[in-house]
Design a protein around this motif. Sequence first.
Motif, PDB file in Angstrom:
ATOM      1  N   ASN A  70      36.848  54.986-117.562  1.00 11.40           N
ATOM      2  CA  ASN A  70      37.743  53.842-117.471  1.00 11.40           C
ATOM      3  C   ASN A  70      38.411  53.776-116.107  1.00 11.40           C
ATOM      4  OD1 ASN A  70      37.447  52.690-120.111  1.00 11.40           O
ATOM      5  ND2 ASN A  70      38.612  54.399-120.936  1.00 11.40           N
ATOM      6  N   CYS A  73      36.037  52.195-113.760  1.00 10.35           N
ATOM      7  CA  CYS A  73      35.999  50.749-114.038  1.00 10.35           C
ATOM      8  C   CYS A  73      37.164  50.046-113.363  1.00 10.35           C
ATOM      9  CB  CYS A  73      36.051  50.487-115.544  1.00 10.35           C
ATOM     10  SG  CYS A  73      34.564  50.919-116.458  1.00 10.35           S
ATOM     11  N   ASP A  74      38.353  50.605-113.528  1.00 14.18           N
ATOM     12  CA  ASP A  74      39.550  49.997-112.932  1.00 14.18           C
ATOM     13  C   ASP A  74      39.441  49.938-111.417  1.00 14.18           C
ATOM     14  OD1 ASP A  74      40.624  49.726-115.465  1.00 14.18           O
ATOM     15  OD2 ASP A  74      41.842  51.543-115.338  1.00 14.18           O
ATOM     16  N   GLU A  75      38.900  51.000-110.812  1.00 14.48           N
ATOM     17  CA  GLU A  75      38.761  51.041-109.359  1.00 14.48           C
ATOM     18  C   GLU A  75      37.801  49.966-108.872  1.00 14.48           C
ATOM     19  OE1 GLU A  75      39.023  52.322-105.322  1.00 14.48           O
ATOM     20  OE2 GLU A  75      40.349  52.447-107.089  1.00 14.48           O
ATOM     21  N   ARG A  77      36.893  47.159-110.467  1.00  5.03           N
ATOM     22  CA  ARG A  77      37.493  45.841-110.698  1.00  5.03           C
ATOM     23  C   ARG A  77      38.480  45.491-109.593  1.00  5.03           C
ATOM     24  NH1 ARG A  77      38.439  47.830-116.220  1.00  5.03           N
ATOM     25  NH2 ARG A  77      36.706  47.166-117.565  1.00  5.03           N
ATOM     26  N   ARG A  78      39.295  46.473-109.210  1.00  7.73           N
ATOM     27  CA  ARG A  78      40.293  46.227-108.158  1.00  7.73           C
ATOM     28  C   ARG A  78      39.608  45.898-106.841  1.00  7.73           C
ATOM     29  NH1 ARG A  78      42.350  48.766-104.054  1.00  7.73           N
ATOM     30  NH2 ARG A  78      41.125  50.677-104.424  1.00  7.73           N
TER      31      ARG A  78
END
Length: 627
Positions: A70, A73-75, A77-78
């Motif tokens: 996760n 994923c966040d990295e 997306r950013r």
Amino acid sequence: MSETATQGDKLRKTIAACLDLENPKSFFLFAGAGTGKTRAVVEALDIFRNRYGSQFRQSSQKVAVITYTNAACDEIRRRVDFDPIFAVSTIHSFAWEQIRPHHKNISDWLRRNLCSEIAELRNKQASGRPGTKAALEREVRLESKQKRLEHLDGIRQFTYNPNGENVGKNSLNHTEVIAISAVFLTDKPLMRQILFRKYPILLIDESQDTQKDLIDAFFRLQMHHPDKFSLCLFGDTMQRIYADGKVGLEQAVPAGWEKPVLNVNHRSPKRIITLLNQIRSEADGARQEPRQDAQEGVVRLFLIDDVDDVDKPTIETKAARIMAEVSSDNEWLSQQAVKVLTLEHHMAARRGGFDRFFEPLYRIDNFRTGLLDGLLNGIPFFAQQVLPLVHAMRSNDRFAIARVVKDHSPIIFPERLSKSTTPLKEIRKAAKSVESLLSIWYDGADPILLDILKLIYDQDLFKIPDVFTPIVSDTAQQGGKIELVHADAGNDRNPAIDAWREALSVPFSQFEAYAEYISERSPFGTHQGTKGLQFPRVMVILDDNEARGFMFSYEKLLGAKSPTKTDETNRLAGKDTSIDRTRRLFYVTCSRAQRSLAVIVYTKEADKIASHMSSLGWFKDQELVQM
């Protein structure tokens, strides 16, 4: 122009040619440790967005991006500005999104699978000894699976949480979601069409660790629809760390695919990159180059006489002092500034104070992946329900306590309260149950996990996972007492249930330390917990006696012991040997270092290892320190 810039330009041209919707191609990008793989993923997405972003925003199509955690994923997306044309998710989330609409097909698969499991249990029951604990446990499991089978027709919608516990009768577990996805992609043409029409491009990061049946299903999808679907794999087979990843992924890549390479290591200094090249020279021969401005770096191999009374903490502190001197870096004297990496989880568990919880579960082969990523059935129950409740109590946060109960307690679920004639009484019951549970931590107590579980079960505070049902039932039959049996004891037992029984016999603090470990907040780590991360100062500890593992052997890798007949048989058959597995673990941990690296080996064959390392050229004579 530098080699890095030239390589980057070539890679961008290759990716741009592959991500052409009129003539899509697939590729496997080989990117070793520290070469900027995540940056390459983001650059690939930017290339596509610049060319097709407007078109995709006006349609329902997306580029699917699968990565391992996760946090990753966040990295991503950013770094792509949360652009909606990119569907970034973990493999479990992506798989669930594909199968979720196919309710009847899921039901049919579950029916066949449950019938098969029930038949297997009945065969074991018929051949096993009646009246034993194992027979009673099989009976409980049989009853659970039969009930699930009976309830199938009444389930209107299956549910699944990729990041937590799945305990309801309509819930699927993590293993089922991946297995169903692989089968459906292979057997159902309609599902394949839906996938490539919605996601004409699929990027998979850390592809070497993607579950082998699912990666094979993606290969077949691309093979059948090469003009409509581009499969883009990013990875490094030398960094495969999970047992269910595909062995020989790079060799399985079809001949017509592009195979670009990133080989400039932006993380490590020259000396460490030289060592990494030597470590993998007998594996695939792939080599990396340092940046033009890379520092020289420092490496030392400490060979410790592994006598019975060796004081390991003192030895490791002394090694850190030597590293401070030879690297002119006094940060080695600060425990918080040095990342200690073990090549086996048992070693981290013992140093981190959670070995009694961890080791029984780690003995079970099909528990290991879930144990290491925190998704093993039973763990999210404690991690996401019990642990937050205890943390809230310790910080005197009544609102956080209420939130945990509201989210997880069946006592105050809306459907239950709406049917109750005395809803206020139910709410008070929940509050009393919480108070009763939390009271066992009062005055600094450290309650046993099984006692916590039994109290929750008796109070009906939370729904307990099915994996715990036989244990709780068995405890109730014995008047609250439970016999502790090791997971490897006896042939007529269920090793998985025995493993959980042993793990639940330890204090809650052991689980807390385990939770810190898998959340990467522990001062100790392994290849699993640190892949993709980097640290200025790394201390790698090798100790076969402490690890006690048969899957790995550092002494074989370092020349203290000869390969076994099994190793030779597996090598000739093209299968993984214990040396292959150990080499990968060693490579990943050493490749975390940004400035300096200390390798500490506990052995009774220090002279053999010194001679072997010198002959291989892994370490220079002045880099060997015997203590």
